[in-house]
Design a protein around this motif. Structure first.
Motif, PDB file in Angstrom:
ATOM      1  N   THR A   5     -22.233  23.078 -13.671  1.00 15.81           N
ATOM      2  CA  THR A   5     -22.918  21.906 -13.135  1.00 15.81           C
ATOM      3  C   THR A   5     -21.874  21.051 -12.445  1.00 15.81           C
ATOM      4  N   VAL A   6     -22.165  20.629 -11.218  1.00  9.38           N
ATOM      5  CA  VAL A   6     -21.222  19.844 -10.418  1.00  9.38           C
ATOM      6  C   VAL A   6     -21.686  18.390 -10.398  1.00  9.38           C
ATOM      7  N   HIS A   7     -20.803  17.479 -10.788  1.00  8.77           N
ATOM      8  CA  HIS A   7     -21.110  16.050 -10.841  1.00  8.77           C
ATOM      9  C   HIS A   7     -20.276  15.333  -9.765  1.00  8.77           C
ATOM     10  N   PRO A   8     -20.906  14.824  -8.704  1.00 10.84           N
ATOM     11  CA  PRO A   8     -20.139  14.078  -7.698  1.00 10.84           C
ATOM     12  C   PRO A   8     -19.543  12.804  -8.308  1.00 10.84           C
ATOM     13  N   LEU A   9     -18.278  12.556  -8.007  1.00  7.49           N
ATOM     14  CA  LEU A   9     -17.593  11.349  -8.458  1.00  7.49           C
ATOM     15  C   LEU A   9     -17.289  10.472  -7.259  1.00  7.49           C
ATOM     16  N   VAL A  10     -16.707   9.312  -7.495  1.00  5.66           N
ATOM     17  CA  VAL A  10     -16.387   8.401  -6.412  1.00  5.66           C
ATOM     18  C   VAL A  10     -15.409   9.066  -5.454  1.00  5.66           C
ATOM     19  N   GLY A  11     -15.619   8.859  -4.151  1.00  4.77           N
ATOM     20  CA  GLY A  11     -14.726   9.385  -3.129  1.00  4.77           C
ATOM     21  C   GLY A  11     -13.972   8.256  -2.444  1.00  4.77           C
ATOM     22  N   SER A  12     -13.274   8.600  -1.377  1.00  3.34           N
ATOM     23  CA  SER A  12     -12.471   7.597  -0.679  1.00  3.34           C
ATOM     24  C   SER A  12     -12.219   8.046   0.739  1.00  3.34           C
ATOM     25  N   SER A  13     -12.060   7.065   1.617  1.00  6.85           N
ATOM     26  CA  SER A  13     -11.552   7.388   2.951  1.00  6.85           C
ATOM     27  C   SER A  13     -10.065   7.702   2.830  1.00  6.85           C
ATOM     28  N   ILE A  14      -9.471   8.183   3.919  1.00  5.69           N
ATOM     29  CA  ILE A  14      -8.061   8.561   3.931  1.00  5.69           C
ATOM     30  C   ILE A  14      -7.268   7.562   4.765  1.00  5.69           C
ATOM     31  N   SER A  15      -6.090   7.217   4.273  1.00  5.41           N
ATOM     32  CA  SER A  15      -5.204   6.299   4.989  1.00  5.41           C
ATOM     33  C   SER A  15      -3.893   6.997   5.330  1.00  5.41           C
ATOM     34  N   LEU A  16      -3.214   6.461   6.350  1.00  6.83           N
ATOM     35  CA  LEU A  16      -1.904   6.956   6.754  1.00  6.83           C
ATOM     36  C   LEU A  16      -0.846   5.927   6.394  1.00  6.83           C
ATOM     37  N   VAL A  65       5.113  10.586   8.637  1.00  7.39           N
ATOM     38  CA  VAL A  65       3.858   9.947   8.229  1.00  7.39           C
ATOM     39  C   VAL A  65       3.204  10.825   7.169  1.00  7.39           C
ATOM     40  N   PHE A  66       2.569  10.221   6.176  1.00  6.91           N
ATOM     41  CA  PHE A  66       1.825  10.998   5.193  1.00  6.91           C
ATOM     42  C   PHE A  66       0.474  10.345   4.937  1.00  6.91           C
ATOM     43  N   ALA A  67      -0.441  11.144   4.408  1.00  6.15           N
ATOM     44  CA  ALA A  67      -1.805  10.677   4.153  1.00  6.15           C
ATOM     45  C   ALA A  67      -2.044  10.589   2.656  1.00  6.15           C
ATOM     46  N   ALA A  68      -2.882   9.636   2.247  1.00  3.80           N
ATOM     47  CA  ALA A  68      -3.295   9.484   0.848  1.00  3.80           C
ATOM     48  C   ALA A  68      -4.635   8.758   0.822  1.00  3.80           C
ATOM     49  N   PRO A  69      -5.422   8.942  -0.228  1.00  2.00           N
ATOM     50  CA  PRO A  69      -6.715   8.250  -0.316  1.00  2.00           C
ATOM     51  C   PRO A  69      -6.547   6.730  -0.283  1.00  2.00           C
ATOM     52  N   THR A  70      -7.451   6.077   0.421  1.00  2.07           N
ATOM     53  CA  THR A  70      -7.374   4.627   0.600  1.00  2.07           C
ATOM     54  C   THR A  70      -7.484   3.879  -0.726  1.00  2.07           C
ATOM     55  N   VAL A  71      -8.197   4.434  -1.701  1.00  2.00           N
ATOM     56  CA  VAL A  71      -8.398   3.714  -2.968  1.00  2.00           C
ATOM     57  C   VAL A  71      -7.099   3.465  -3.720  1.00  2.00           C
ATOM     58  N   GLU A 124       7.319   1.754  -1.574  1.00  2.48           N
ATOM     59  CA  GLU A 124       7.910   0.840  -0.587  1.00  2.48           C
ATOM     60  C   GLU A 124       7.634   1.304   0.848  1.00  2.48           C
ATOM     61  N   VAL A 125       6.390   1.723   1.083  1.00  3.25           N
ATOM     62  CA  VAL A 125       5.943   2.099   2.424  1.00  3.25           C
ATOM     63  C   VAL A 125       4.867   1.111   2.861  1.00  3.25           C
ATOM     64  N   GLU A 126       4.410   1.253   4.106  1.00  5.30           N
ATOM     65  CA  GLU A 126       3.351   0.379   4.605  1.00  5.30           C
ATOM     66  C   GLU A 126       2.169   1.185   5.102  1.00  5.30           C
ATOM     67  N   HIS A 127       1.030   0.567   4.997  1.00  2.00           N
ATOM     68  CA  HIS A 127      -0.237   1.163   5.428  1.00  2.00           C
ATOM     69  C   HIS A 127      -0.333   1.063   6.954  1.00  2.00           C
ATOM     70  N   ILE A 128      -0.582   2.207   7.607  1.00  2.00           N
ATOM     71  CA  ILE A 128      -0.747   2.196   9.067  1.00  2.00           C
ATOM     72  C   ILE A 128      -2.198   1.884   9.409  1.00  2.00           C
ATOM     73  N   THR A 129      -3.108   2.675   8.864  1.00  2.00           N
ATOM     74  CA  THR A 129      -4.539   2.460   9.103  1.00  2.00           C
ATOM     75  C   THR A 129      -5.358   3.333   8.160  1.00  2.00           C
ATOM     76  N   SER A 130      -6.626   3.011   8.036  1.00  2.00           N
ATOM     77  CA  SER A 130      -7.571   3.843   7.282  1.00  2.00           C
ATOM     78  C   SER A 130      -8.483   4.552   8.266  1.00  2.00           C
ATOM     79  N   ILE A 131      -8.808   5.794   7.968  1.00  2.00           N
ATOM     80  CA  ILE A 131      -9.692   6.583   8.828  1.00  2.00           C
ATOM     81  C   ILE A 131     -10.975   6.833   8.046  1.00  2.00           C
ATOM     82  N   GLU A 132     -11.987   6.037   8.312  1.00  2.00           N
ATOM     83  CA  GLU A 132     -13.212   6.070   7.526  1.00  2.00           C
ATOM     84  C   GLU A 132     -13.972   7.384   7.674  1.00  2.00           C
TER      85      GLU A 132
END
Length: 299
Positions: free
Chosen positions: A162-173, A242-248, A258-266
């Motif tokens: 059984t698959v239970h969807p959990l909270v997701g997130s957009s991706i940020s750079l 540059v690397f990507a990680a979930p916005t949450v 000690e990095v900075e957020h470039i943008t979120s890609i919804e």
């Protein structure tokens, strides 16, 4: 020996603890002759003496000391088990065996598992990371109680779970501060030709990100493929790309590395699922995870 006689081992352990057969026989409520005979039977099965008799004293042999080391561990665990079994069922610690896909960021995995750890009942968590395919096999074999993953199981396996969807997130750079500041202007074309740190664990969100780049005519230069999410961020902190990680987990990523957020890609999403056996959630820890309304710190 084909089978270790635990009763004989226990008798030996009590004799070694009490220091004599006479005192051990009182503790065990056995006649000294009976206990001495049981010890002799055990020594015969082992093929060696556990004690030497010197001037009416028992002196432990090398074999005896070896066996005693294991006996101490065995009966310490037995004592712990007895303590647990004396407790009411609702007070006993709950063991939760969770599989976590290696492509899920470790901070997100922690937040997903946290509802189980906050149950009023004590929880002993056993966590295994790896490929989703290997983890679902462990789930099928009853080695795991649930699997946290960022991909759906194959159609062949789908009916067994059984698959239970959990909270997701957009991706940020993200990037080190000077690089992040430079790349914000003219995004996304500013990314053309820039170094990219790729996720080597075949994370579905990374494939979606690459498709988004292609759709917007962006061609980045993949300079490294890393299967450890923490190591990717260290490379990024040192200005390697540059690397990507979930916005949450944006705030935590920026603070810790000690990095900075470039943008979120919804348009690019990191989708998360809990996979369980059967439709009824009978395990309290599994139910807490699957039915929790997650709230991440950066939300």
């Amino acid at each position: 020996m084909d089978q270790l006689n635990l009763r004989h081992l226990y008798y030996f352990w009590v004799i070694s603890r009490e220091g004599s057969i006479a005192r051990a026989s009182e503790v065990l409520e056995l006649a000294p002759q009976t206990l001495s005979g049981q010890l002799a039977t055990f020594e015969s099965a082992l093929g060696g003496l556990l004690f030497q008799r010197e001037r009416r004293r028992l002196v432990m042999t090398d074999l005896g000391r070896t066996v005693l080391g294991y006996a101490n561990d065995i009966f310490a665990l037995t004592g712990e088990l007895n303590d647990i079994l004396r407790q009411a069922p609702e007070e006993r610690p709950l063991t939760l065996s969770a599989g976590v896909s290696a492509s899920i960021h470790k901070m997100i995995a922690f937040y997903l598992l946290q509802p189980a750890m906050k149950l009023p009942r004590a929880v002993h968590l056993e966590c295994r990371t790896g490929a989703t395919e290997d983890l679902t096999l462990g789930l099928k074999r009853n080695e795991l109680d649930l699997v946290l993953t960022d991909r759906m199981p194959s159609m062949d396996e789908y009916g067994a779970f059984t698959v239970h969807p959990l909270v997701g997130s957009s991706i940020s750079l993200f990037a080190e501060p000077k690089m992040a500041d430079r790349l914000r202007d003219g995004f996304p074309q500013s990314l053309n030709g820039q170094p990219l740190l790729a996720n080597a664990t075949d994370a579905p969100y990374f494939e979606r990100l690459m498709n988004w780049f292609s759709l917007h005519g962006v061609r980045m230069n993949v300079v490294a493929r890393v299967d450890d999410s923490a190591l990717i961020k260290v490379f990024g902190r040192e200005g390697e790309g540059v690397f990507a990680a979930p916005t949450v987990i944006r705030d935590e990523v920026c603070r810790q590395y000690e990095v900075e957020h470039i943008t979120s890609i919804e348009e690019v999403k990191d989708e998360l699922f809990a996979i369980t056996r059967g439709k009824k959630l009978t395990h309290d820890g599994v139910r807490a995870i699957c039915e929790s309304e997650f709230s991440f710190p950066s939300e």
